[in-house]
Scaffold this active site. Structure first.
Site: not given
Length: 291
Positions: A109, A135
């Protein structure tokens, strides 16, 4: 970090009809995977619906998996987010004594710069002595962490030991494999590319479909690690359709439908996710029936 080589699985969080956590089904899922060749378990990742799991539920899930596992396979815990200070706080306050490594998703985001990614992971690396698996999943975070940033982190922090790369970008995989430090692991986060990445020098996969077909998928990965590409691809082709199906609508609705067909857990998911459609469920049921 041999403990993160092979097939890890990103466990779902089973729910009952009332959407509380189904701990009995979770126990069954963990036992099923350990008995059938899964090399390590990933707790509370994206597939575990981490976005809708409370702090209290997360601890109960950890406790249950630790108990069932009984130190048989390594455990990786998802601890990530886009609030760096909160991630650091969790790492410093949560009991990680039974956890072998941390999987930390790239900040979503906020869309940081590459320097922002670096500083975020620098803070995380300095907050814990546990091995960290980065990740990168730009399809969910809206921003790609470039190979150069990953490699910079790999060189600068000894406890950043691997990356779960899930951009479905073969060129980025190759860039990582070409220039990585010798002991840094490139782990596929894309089930459809896992075999190719492993054969190219990767260390295996953190898989979604693997938890439904652990014997087959782990065998495929281990054959690839041994360079036995012909035998590995035979299994890959056998599982190709179901890998496509489980990501057709949303994850984990697809994999939960597979697990329901196998009698492991129900297919309930928490909003804003919804169950697989009747059309997709029918395709999955037909695959499982004839597998």
């Amino acid at each position: 970090m041999q403990k993160f080589v092979g097939m890890g699985v990103a466990l779902v969080t089973p729910f009952k009809k009332d959407l509380t956590v189904d701990f009995e089904a979770l126990r069954k899922l963990v036992q099923f995977n350990i008995e059938n060749g899964t090399d390590y378990l990933v707790i509370n990742g994206t597939t575990g619906e981490s976005a809708t799991i409370t702090k209290e539920e997360k601890q109960q899930i950890i406790n249950t998996i630790v108990e069932v596992n009984n130190k048989r396979v390594p455990l990786v815990l998802g601890v990530g987010g886009n609030n760096t200070l909160e991630v650091v706080k969790e790492l410093q306050t949560r009991d990680l004594s039974e956890i072998d490594g941390i999987l930390s998703v790239a900040p979503y985001y906020s869309k940081p710069t590459q320097e922002g990614f670096y500083q975020h992971y620098k803070a995380i690396a300095e907050a814990t002595e546990k091995p960290i698996i980065l990740y990168n999943v730009p399809g969910r975070t809206a921003k790609n962490m470039e190979a150069s940033t990953t490699l910079r982190l790999a060189r600068d922090f000894s406890n950043i030991v691997a990356i779960k790369e899930a951009g479905n970008n073969q060129q980025q995989y190759y860039s990582l494999l070409k220039d990585k430090p010798e002991d840094f692991l490139i782990i596929s986060g894309d089930d459809d590319l896992a075999i190719g990445v492993t054969l190219a020098g990767g260390s295996g996969v953190i898989s979604v479909i693997g938890q439904a077909f652990p014997a087959e998928f782990s065998k495929m990965i281990n054959l690839a690690l041994e360079g036995k590409n012909t035998e590995a691809y035979k299994i890959h082709y056998k599982l190709m359709d179901i890998v496509d199906y489980i990501f057709e609508e949303n994850n984990p609705a697809g994999i939960k439908t597979v697990l329901q067909e196998l009698g492991v857990c129900s297919n309930y998911v928490r909003l804003p996710l919804v169950k697989a459609t009747t059309q997709l469920s029918s395709k999955i049921a037909n695959f499982v029936k004839h597998f």
